[in-house]
Design a protein around this motif. Structure first.
Motif, PDB file in Angstrom:
ATOM      1  N   TYR A   1     -14.935 -15.411  -7.262  1.00 54.15           N
ATOM      2  CA  TYR A   1     -15.254 -16.667  -7.129  1.00 54.15           C
ATOM      3  C   TYR A   1     -15.165 -17.106  -5.448  1.00 54.15           C
ATOM      4  O   TYR A   1     -14.510 -16.403  -4.866  1.00 54.15           O
ATOM      5  N   ASN A   2     -16.003 -18.048  -5.217  1.00 51.33           N
ATOM      6  CA  ASN A   2     -16.070 -18.321  -3.802  1.00 51.33           C
ATOM      7  C   ASN A   2     -15.037 -19.349  -3.294  1.00 51.33           C
ATOM      8  O   ASN A   2     -15.395 -20.570  -3.553  1.00 51.33           O
ATOM      9  N   ASP A   3     -13.843 -18.943  -3.035  1.00 53.85           N
ATOM     10  CA  ASP A   3     -12.884 -19.867  -2.860  1.00 53.85           C
ATOM     11  C   ASP A   3     -13.076 -20.800  -1.466  1.00 53.85           C
ATOM     12  O   ASP A   3     -12.469 -21.821  -0.920  1.00 53.85           O
ATOM     13  N   PHE A   4     -13.872 -20.323  -0.767  1.00 50.61           N
ATOM     14  CA  PHE A   4     -14.297 -21.061   0.750  1.00 50.61           C
ATOM     15  C   PHE A   4     -15.166 -22.154   0.433  1.00 50.61           C
ATOM     16  O   PHE A   4     -15.295 -23.054   1.049  1.00 50.61           O
ATOM     17  N   MET A   5     -15.998 -22.058  -0.840  1.00 49.82           N
ATOM     18  CA  MET A   5     -16.980 -23.140  -1.171  1.00 49.82           C
ATOM     19  C   MET A   5     -16.543 -23.821  -2.596  1.00 49.82           C
ATOM     20  O   MET A   5     -17.261 -23.823  -3.363  1.00 49.82           O
ATOM     21  N   GLY A   6     -15.229 -24.257  -2.649  1.00 48.88           N
ATOM     22  CA  GLY A   6     -14.899 -24.855  -4.021  1.00 48.88           C
ATOM     23  C   GLY A   6     -14.957 -24.159  -5.146  1.00 48.88           C
ATOM     24  O   GLY A   6     -15.055 -24.589  -6.460  1.00 48.88           O
ATOM     25  N   ASP A   7     -14.598 -22.732  -5.039  1.00 47.85           N
ATOM     26  CA  ASP A   7     -14.410 -21.827  -6.177  1.00 47.85           C
ATOM     27  C   ASP A   7     -15.829 -21.637  -6.971  1.00 47.85           C
ATOM     28  O   ASP A   7     -15.779 -21.606  -8.258  1.00 47.85           O
ATOM     29  N   ILE A   8     -16.892 -21.634  -6.391  1.00 45.89           N
ATOM     30  CA  ILE A   8     -18.123 -21.381  -7.101  1.00 45.89           C
ATOM     31  C   ILE A   8     -17.976 -19.975  -7.663  1.00 45.89           C
ATOM     32  O   ILE A   8     -17.717 -18.944  -6.789  1.00 45.89           O
ATOM     33  N   PRO A   9     -18.455 -19.692  -8.848  1.00 40.53           N
ATOM     34  CA  PRO A   9     -18.560 -18.182  -9.421  1.00 40.53           C
ATOM     35  C   PRO A   9     -19.572 -17.543  -8.625  1.00 40.53           C
ATOM     36  O   PRO A   9     -20.393 -18.009  -8.172  1.00 40.53           O
ATOM     37  N   ILE A  15     -29.784 -17.501  -0.249  1.00 42.95           N
ATOM     38  CA  ILE A  15     -30.206 -18.333  -1.175  1.00 42.95           C
ATOM     39  C   ILE A  15     -31.157 -19.396  -0.575  1.00 42.95           C
ATOM     40  O   ILE A  15     -31.195 -19.987   0.557  1.00 42.95           O
ATOM     41  N   GLU A  16     -32.375 -19.541  -1.590  1.00 44.10           N
ATOM     42  CA  GLU A  16     -33.297 -20.624  -1.253  1.00 44.10           C
ATOM     43  C   GLU A  16     -32.675 -21.979  -1.421  1.00 44.10           C
ATOM     44  O   GLU A  16     -31.648 -22.250  -2.043  1.00 44.10           O
ATOM     45  N   PRO A  17     -33.166 -23.089  -0.817  1.00 43.63           N
ATOM     46  CA  PRO A  17     -32.421 -24.218  -0.723  1.00 43.63           C
ATOM     47  C   PRO A  17     -32.470 -24.985  -2.178  1.00 43.63           C
ATOM     48  O   PRO A  17     -31.562 -25.679  -2.437  1.00 43.63           O
ATOM     49  N   GLY A  18     -33.559 -24.869  -2.767  1.00 44.07           N
ATOM     50  CA  GLY A  18     -33.565 -25.485  -4.170  1.00 44.07           C
ATOM     51  C   GLY A  18     -32.531 -24.983  -5.214  1.00 44.07           C
ATOM     52  O   GLY A  18     -31.966 -25.562  -5.789  1.00 44.07           O
ATOM     53  N   ASP A  19     -32.327 -23.757  -5.003  1.00 43.48           N
ATOM     54  CA  ASP A  19     -31.330 -22.925  -5.611  1.00 43.48           C
ATOM     55  C   ASP A  19     -29.691 -23.399  -5.326  1.00 43.48           C
ATOM     56  O   ASP A  19     -28.873 -23.606  -5.963  1.00 43.48           O
ATOM     57  N   LEU A  20     -29.739 -23.638  -3.961  1.00 38.79           N
ATOM     58  CA  LEU A  20     -28.375 -23.905  -3.524  1.00 38.79           C
ATOM     59  C   LEU A  20     -28.248 -25.466  -3.949  1.00 38.79           C
ATOM     60  O   LEU A  20     -26.922 -25.516  -4.181  1.00 38.79           O
ATOM     61  N   LEU A  58     -24.752 -26.517  -6.093  1.00 37.33           N
ATOM     62  CA  LEU A  58     -23.704 -27.288  -5.451  1.00 37.33           C
ATOM     63  C   LEU A  58     -23.851 -28.511  -6.640  1.00 37.33           C
ATOM     64  O   LEU A  58     -22.729 -28.896  -6.685  1.00 37.33           O
ATOM     65  N   THR A  59     -24.950 -28.872  -7.042  1.00 34.89           N
ATOM     66  CA  THR A  59     -24.743 -30.162  -7.902  1.00 34.89           C
ATOM     67  C   THR A  59     -23.926 -29.721  -9.228  1.00 34.89           C
ATOM     68  O   THR A  59     -23.343 -30.589  -9.651  1.00 34.89           O
ATOM     69  N   LYS A  60     -24.352 -28.604  -9.564  1.00 33.23           N
ATOM     70  CA  LYS A  60     -23.570 -28.151 -11.073  1.00 33.23           C
ATOM     71  C   LYS A  60     -21.997 -27.970 -10.753  1.00 33.23           C
ATOM     72  O   LYS A  60     -21.099 -28.338 -11.438  1.00 33.23           O
ATOM     73  N   GLN A  61     -21.550 -27.481  -9.544  1.00 30.03           N
ATOM     74  CA  GLN A  61     -20.301 -27.292  -9.205  1.00 30.03           C
ATOM     75  C   GLN A  61     -19.416 -28.752  -8.855  1.00 30.03           C
ATOM     76  O   GLN A  61     -18.720 -28.918  -9.628  1.00 30.03           O
ATOM     77  N   LEU A 101     -24.478 -30.383   0.305  1.00 22.67           N
ATOM     78  CA  LEU A 101     -25.785 -31.053  -0.233  1.00 22.67           C
ATOM     79  C   LEU A 101     -26.317 -31.752   0.208  1.00 22.67           C
ATOM     80  O   LEU A 101     -27.728 -31.769   0.047  1.00 22.67           O
ATOM     81  N   ASN A 102     -25.882 -32.917   0.713  1.00 28.23           N
ATOM     82  CA  ASN A 102     -26.636 -33.872   1.365  1.00 28.23           C
ATOM     83  C   ASN A 102     -27.448 -33.530   2.630  1.00 28.23           C
ATOM     84  O   ASN A 102     -28.431 -34.267   3.167  1.00 28.23           O
ATOM     85  N   SER A 103     -27.036 -32.562   3.211  1.00 30.30           N
ATOM     86  CA  SER A 103     -27.773 -31.819   4.577  1.00 30.30           C
ATOM     87  C   SER A 103     -28.799 -30.954   4.195  1.00 30.30           C
ATOM     88  O   SER A 103     -29.624 -30.937   5.070  1.00 30.30           O
TER      89      SER A 103
END
Length: 398
Positions: A326-334, A349-354, A358-361, A380-382
């Motif tokens: 998991y990515n602990d640098f970014m809120g523990d994203i699997p 990663i493509e912007p739509g997928d990112l 992020l929304t899901k996390q 996310l807002n950027s």
């Protein structure tokens, strides 16, 4: 033919790029609480680590910070000619090189994300390429080396995109990995040794003169392109491995010892008399990682595989187990799949997928700290859906 599927992914206008640095405040994980799962054996002058598959019992959640020093983010230049899509990446001290993908040529950026130029072109003419199997960016000498599939030469370019004299290879390479020593102008090659190819590895100069070779011998394989060759170049040595997915035989990660002209075994998986499984592994500076899976036949001609079980072994303690990253640098994203190469972790990663990730996390992870939530929300807002890919990278710990 059997189909084999494996689960492991000029107008004038203003553009912007930026570089973000993410740091982890969490306690960095380790494998100390796991059991010893491997042993060391000296073979010749080489130390081989052999992991016993039957001892891999526990499954542990591993933070990315166990493997990498930090995590940086690059917003890539979004001009039309800079668009990259999802492809493998080489990161060096000052450059980022995206491999060709779906007829898209190699693209070179600086570390701030500014697009510099394309390298070579997609095609079959001089200094052009179709599918590419391996590449190398040597920042010190300002050269880019490209090895296409089924090629008898390595293409060469400078960082300004100018084509240099290709390196003629002693043998045609169906699939292969290479290691360049620019100090003495030599290249070492490890290839898929189909019947009729007398060597599995050799070293030569840039003119094609061979200085040493290793006979294919027991490493020869049937002419089946489902077999693969691997080299991640995450250490000082030329790591190389040959994977025959459906042929049951012992295999290893080797270091090609060009001084003594031999393959030194460094890591292997011992099935301990249990049924053989399809497996894959690679070398990191401090660990060996890999996965195992089994084939499932869908019909007479088609096969797939189960989702792989990933494992890790610490080179020093020999402790290990199955793991989830998991990515602990970014809120523990699997992290379902991680790319490690040339001393870096990379994630393009493509912007739509990112945005979706992020929304899901943010919606589902109720344990996010306020700091992590703000970090992910700000990111996310950027994001603009019309952006080029976002590249995250981190240097591997040594």
């Amino acid at each position: 033919m059997k189909c084999k599927l494996f689960i492991y992914t000029v107008g004038i206008f203003f553009f912007s790029f930026s570089l973000f640095s993410y740091g982890s405040d969490k306690k960095r994980g380790n494998l100390d609480h796991l059991n010893v799962v491997a042993k060391k054996t000296v073979i010749g002058n080489s130390e081989l680590i052999s992991c016993d598959l039957t001892k891999l019992k526990d499954t542990v959640d591993i933070p990315l910070s166990l493997l990498v020093e930090d995590l940086q983010m690059i917003r890539l230049d979004k001009r039309d000619e800079a668009l990259v899509g999802v492809s493998s990446v080489i990161v060096t001290d000052n450059y980022v090189l995206f491999r060709n993908n779906k007829q898209n040529p190699y693209k070179l950026f600086n570390k701030k994300g500014k697009f510099l130029r394309t390298i070579g072109a997609y095609g079959q003419g001089p200094n052009e390429y179709l599918n590419v199997y391996d590449d190398w960016l040597d920042e010190k000498t300002g050269q880019i080396f490209i090895l296409p599939w089924q090629s008898d030469k390595i293409l060469r370019f400078d960082l300004q995109g100018k084509a240099l004299e290709p390196i003629p290879l002693k043998y045609r390479v169906p699939k292969g990995k290479f290691f360049v020593n620019t100090a003495n102008s030599t290249v070492s090659v490890f290839l898929l040794p189909f019947a009729g190819i007398p060597a599995v590895a050799w070293t030569q100069d840039f003119k094609g003169n061979m200085t040493g070779s290793i006979p294919a011998g027991h490493l020869s394989v049937k002419p089946d392109f489902s077999n693969e060759v691997a080299s991640n170049k995450n250490t000082d040595g030329f790591d190389c491995s040959l994977f025959t997915f459906f042929e049951q035989r012992p295999d290893s990660i080797y270091h090609y010892n060009t001084k003594d002209n031999k393959l030194d075994p460094k890591f292997t998986l011992d099935f301990n008399n249990k049924p053989w499984k399809i497996h894959w592994y690679e070398e990191l500076p401090l660990h060996f990682i890999g996965n195992v899976t089994v084939e499932k036949k869908l019909d007479q001609y088609t096969s797939t595989t189960e989702y792989p079980a990933k494992f890790i072994v610490d080179k020093k303690t020999l402790k290990g187990g199955f793991y989830k990253l998991y990515n602990d640098f970014m809120g523990d994203i699997p992290i379902s799949w991680a790319a490690f190469g040339n001393g870096y972790y990379t994630w393009s990663i493509e912007p739509g997928d990112l945005i979706d990730l992020l929304t899901k996390q943010l919606e589902q992870n109720k344990k996010l700290t306020e700091k992590d939530r703000k970090k992910l929300t700000d990111l996310l807002n950027s994001i603009d859906e019309n952006d080029n890919n976002y590249l995250f990278y981190g240097k591997l710990k040594k």
